[in-house]
Design a protein around this motif. Structure first.
Motif, PDB file in Angstrom:
ATOM      1  N   GLU A   1       0.810  -1.198   0.000  1.00 37.00           N
ATOM      2  CA  GLU A   1       0.000   0.000   0.000  1.00 37.00           C
ATOM      3  C   GLU A   1       0.850   1.258   0.000  1.00 37.00           C
ATOM      4  OE1 GLU A   1      -2.672  -0.189   3.222  1.00 37.00           O
ATOM      5  OE2 GLU A   1      -3.887  -1.790   2.373  1.00 37.00           O
ATOM      6  N   ALA A   2       2.044   1.156  -0.514  1.00 38.40           N
ATOM      7  CA  ALA A   2       2.893   2.348  -0.560  1.00 38.40           C
ATOM      8  C   ALA A   2       2.353   3.334  -1.574  1.00 38.40           C
ATOM      9  CB  ALA A   2       4.326   1.959  -0.926  1.00 38.40           C
ATOM     10  N   PRO A   3       2.264   4.607  -1.213  1.00 37.96           N
ATOM     11  CA  PRO A   3       1.719   5.592  -2.150  1.00 37.96           C
ATOM     12  C   PRO A   3       2.650   5.830  -3.311  1.00 37.96           C
ATOM     13  CG  PRO A   3       2.555   6.671  -0.197  1.00 37.96           C
ATOM     14  CD  PRO A   3       2.657   5.193   0.045  1.00 37.96           C
ATOM     15  N   ARG A   4       2.051   6.238  -4.424  1.00 34.67           N
ATOM     16  CA  ARG A   4       2.828   6.549  -5.621  1.00 34.67           C
ATOM     17  C   ARG A   4       2.965   8.054  -5.730  1.00 34.67           C
ATOM     18  NH1 ARG A   4      -1.108   2.991  -7.031  1.00 34.67           N
ATOM     19  NH2 ARG A   4      -2.330   4.670  -7.943  1.00 34.67           N
TER      20      ARG A   4
ATOM     21  N   ARG B   1       5.090  18.468  10.059  1.00 29.94           N
ATOM     22  CA  ARG B   1       5.710  17.246   9.544  1.00 29.94           C
ATOM     23  C   ARG B   1       4.701  16.228   9.036  1.00 29.94           C
ATOM     24  NH1 ARG B   1      10.644  14.811  12.811  1.00 29.94           N
ATOM     25  NH2 ARG B   1      10.818  13.900  10.736  1.00 29.94           N
ATOM     26  N   TRP B   2       3.443  16.349   9.451  1.00 28.69           N
ATOM     27  CA  TRP B   2       2.469  15.318   9.120  1.00 28.69           C
ATOM     28  C   TRP B   2       1.214  15.942   8.530  1.00 28.69           C
ATOM     29  CZ3 TRP B   2       3.409  14.040  14.828  1.00 28.69           C
ATOM     30  CH2 TRP B   2       4.621  13.400  14.974  1.00 28.69           C
ATOM     31  N   LEU B   3       0.506  15.142   7.752  1.00 28.72           N
ATOM     32  CA  LEU B   3      -0.720  15.567   7.088  1.00 28.72           C
ATOM     33  C   LEU B   3      -1.761  14.474   7.273  1.00 28.72           C
ATOM     34  CD1 LEU B   3      -1.858  17.834   5.125  1.00 28.72           C
ATOM     35  CD2 LEU B   3      -1.340  16.227   3.285  1.00 28.72           C
TER      36      LEU B   3
ATOM     37  N   LEU C   1      -8.539   6.468   7.919  1.00 24.94           N
ATOM     38  CA  LEU C   1      -7.814   7.709   8.149  1.00 24.94           C
ATOM     39  C   LEU C   1      -6.396   7.525   7.651  1.00 24.94           C
ATOM     40  CD1 LEU C   1      -7.417  10.554   9.528  1.00 24.94           C
ATOM     41  CD2 LEU C   1      -6.776   9.271  11.585  1.00 24.94           C
ATOM     42  N   PHE C   2      -5.874   8.507   6.904  1.00 23.66           N
ATOM     43  CA  PHE C   2      -4.533   8.426   6.333  1.00 23.66           C
ATOM     44  C   PHE C   2      -3.673   9.543   6.909  1.00 23.66           C
ATOM     45  CE2 PHE C   2      -7.290   6.346   3.302  1.00 23.66           C
ATOM     46  CZ  PHE C   2      -6.558   5.247   2.887  1.00 23.66           C
ATOM     47  N   LEU C   3      -2.479   9.170   7.354  1.00 33.14           N
ATOM     48  CA  LEU C   3      -1.495  10.121   7.855  1.00 33.14           C
ATOM     49  C   LEU C   3      -0.272  10.070   6.952  1.00 33.14           C
ATOM     50  CD1 LEU C   3      -1.640   9.590  11.743  1.00 33.14           C
ATOM     51  CD2 LEU C   3      -2.995  11.129  10.302  1.00 33.14           C
TER      52      LEU C   3
ATOM     53  N   THR D   1       3.129   6.881   4.068  1.00 33.93           N
ATOM     54  CA  THR D   1       1.730   6.956   4.481  1.00 33.93           C
ATOM     55  C   THR D   1       1.400   5.805   5.415  1.00 33.93           C
ATOM     56  OG1 THR D   1       1.236   7.846   2.290  1.00 33.93           O
ATOM     57  CG2 THR D   1      -0.630   7.212   3.642  1.00 33.93           C
ATOM     58  N   VAL D   2       0.578   6.102   6.428  1.00 26.87           N
ATOM     59  CA  VAL D   2       0.084   5.099   7.367  1.00 26.87           C
ATOM     60  C   VAL D   2      -1.435   5.180   7.367  1.00 26.87           C
ATOM     61  CG1 VAL D   2       0.097   4.275   9.738  1.00 26.87           C
ATOM     62  CG2 VAL D   2       2.162   5.289   8.776  1.00 26.87           C
TER      63      VAL D   2
END
Length: 526
Positions: free
Chosen positions: A6-9, A430-432, A443-445, A469-470
């Motif tokens: 599930e790694a973002p592109r 640092r986070w979104l 929920l995505f961080l 992303t987590v």
């Protein structure tokens, strides 16, 4: 548990220059004089008339025990120190206009492990939005916002706006298991859904944008309604306070209008009634109008809706807006927003943005453009960047103040095809956090520490994402509203609950070692 699939592109739109402080060469790569002088020193070559004289680089050699160094002796390593470029105003503005950062950004270590340690308790981290009617127990929350004091580390007060027009002010301070929930304050400024809520600079007032075509100002201390702001002809979608002027705020609506209000003027009501105010500046069709095909009957073109607005931190008179039609962002100077050179209607001023995005990044992945659902500005390591969530389930990163799109990122499970989904940047920058329309309540961080370094040449592979992303799953239905306080993030779901996520490494490790036992008490990253 983590899933490497599930790694973002990420895709890069434009590149940035990597700036180095020193350049390293070998002595054999430097030009050496061929004809020695009588005293053994190298002779300076005489330049021709048509040549441009250049300065020789200063060679810095390590100290030696001998007093003199022979010119014919081969040196092992020579370091040529480049003279630092002067950061004049014109050079800084030139770099910003090209979308490049004015200063070299420092590469920070990824904080994915910290994001993975966020957990949420089933008992002490869940709040329910109680309904105003007797036919239902809870109501879906539409928007939420932490107070400015909570973002600075104070008491974490969270304002949650619901579908029924209520505001719940929750104290989300960490408490032990089975402790009673702190007393909450409930306001009822509207009888229709509230789509946005914002605290003013000193956390004494709340502004709410509603589907009843009005924006209302309420006092947090007295729980009384103070002002009703009129001017929109459709649903008000977003509101933002001017951080430099406590009496100014701007709203954006589905009618495509931007309305600037001043709480000191335009009171149209009597002294005993609630103050009703009109806008001091109204910008119609801020993001254009839909094209209408010709025919016998003339159809009035519909304006494109405003989805989000924000005041940049470094420019008190500026405003950035996004629309529901495309990915073009507009920057408005509210001190002089009009263009008096309009020839069609010289009596009526036409308002033009100071500048806009040069290209639409949403058209790079499909045949048609897609709108922006939410925006958030970076700070700290992500300063100078704007993050926008597209209706095509992609995260877009823009450079500020040029509004030039830099790149986009996507996650296989991120779905944002709804204008209820919001973005929020952490106070540390640092986070979104992002919601999702996925029915699983995701929920995505994102780790955006190194988002300013566009070039993937700092020890990262070509396919490795810049923003790790987590994903978290702990609620049912869509997650729309999200917001950060210090050391916590809140997520609001369609099941009528608000869940708080906090970093706790000890609890997370215990959950990973005892999955079946801890799943009855905690939620953690998947």
């Amino acid at each position: 548990m983590l899933d490497s699939l599930e790694a973002p592109r990420c895709e890069i739109f434009s590149d940035a220059t990597n700036i180095r402080e020193s350049l390293h060469f070998h002595a054999s790569q430097l030009p050496t004089p061929t004809t020695p002088l009588d005293d053994g020193k190298p002779k300076r070559r005489i330049t021709q008339s048509d040549e441009t004289p250049t300065k020789k680089p200063k060679l810095m050699v390590s100290e030696s025990s001998n007093d003199a160094i022979d010119a014919d002796v081969e040196m092992d390593d020579v370091v040529v120190k480049r003279r630092g470029c002067r950061r004049t105003v014109f050079r800084t503005l030139g770099l910003l206009s090209n979308g490049y950062p004015a200063e070299p950004r420092r590469v920070l270590l990824p904080s994915r492990n910290i994001l993975q340690s966020f957990v949420s308790s089933h008992t002490s981290d869940v709040f329910k939005c109680h309904s105003r009617t007797v036919d239902s127990f809870v109501t879906p929350p539409y928007a939420c916002a932490y107070s400015n004091e909570a973002k600075r580390g104070g008491v974490p007060l969270l304002a949650v706006a619901t579908e029924q027009g209520s505001i719940h002010i929750l104290d989300t301070t960490k408490r032990t298991e089975w402790d009673c929930e702190p007393a909450r304050v409930t306001l009822e400024p509207h009888d229709n859904g509230i789509f946005d809520v914002k605290w003013n600079a000193d956390d004494t007032l709340l502004a709410t944008a509603s589907g009843d075509k009005s924006t209302r100002i309420s006092s947090v201390e007295t729980q009384q309604l103070l002002s009703i702001l009129d001017g929109h002809i459709s649903t008000v979608k977003c509101v933002a306070w001017d951080p430099a002027h406590r009496n100014l705020l701007t709203t954006g609506g589905r009618d495509g209008m931007l309305c600037l209000y001043d709480l000191r003027v335009n009171n149209l009501s009597d002294e005993d009634e609630i103050a009703a105010r009109n806008a001091v500046i109204t910008i119609t069709a801020a993001h254009g109008q839909d094209k209408v095909s010709g025919g016998r009957h003339k159809i009035r073109p519909l304006p494109r809706g405003i989805t989000n607005i924000l005041y940049p931190d470094d420019r008190p008179h500026g405003l950035v807006s996004s629309g529901s039609f495309d990915g073009i962002l507009h920057y408005w100077d509210l001190r002089l927003p009009s263009d008096k050179s309009s020839k069609r209607s010289p009596k009526k001023a036409s308002y033009k943005p100071l500048f806009s995005s040069t290209m639409d990044p949403t058209t790079f992945h499909g045949a048609r453009c897609r709108g922006i659902t939410s925006m958030s500005q970076g700070s700290g390591p992500s300063a100078g960047l704007l993050f926008a969530l597209g209706a095509d389930s992609r995260l877009y990163i823009y450079s500020y103040p040029t509004l030039t799109p830099l790149r986009t990122e996507a996650h296989p499970n991120l779905q944002t095809n709804s204008f209820y989904v919001r973005l929020a940047t952490s106070p540390c920058g640092r986070w979104l956090a992002s919601g999702s329309t996925n029915r699983a309540g995701s929920l995505f961080l994102f780790d955006i520490s190194n988002s300013g370094r566009v070039a993937p040449s700092y020890s990262k592979g070509a396919g490795e994402p810049i923003s790790p992303t987590v994903r978290f799953r702990g609620q049912s239905g869509e997650i729309g509203a999200v917001d950060w306080a210090r050391d916590m993030v809140a997520s609001c779901a369609d099941d009528g609950t608000v869940r708080i996520w906090r970093p706790d490494l000890e609890v997370y490790q215990n959950c990973m070692s005892n999955l079946e036992e801890q799943k009855w008490d905690w939620f953690w990253s998947t």
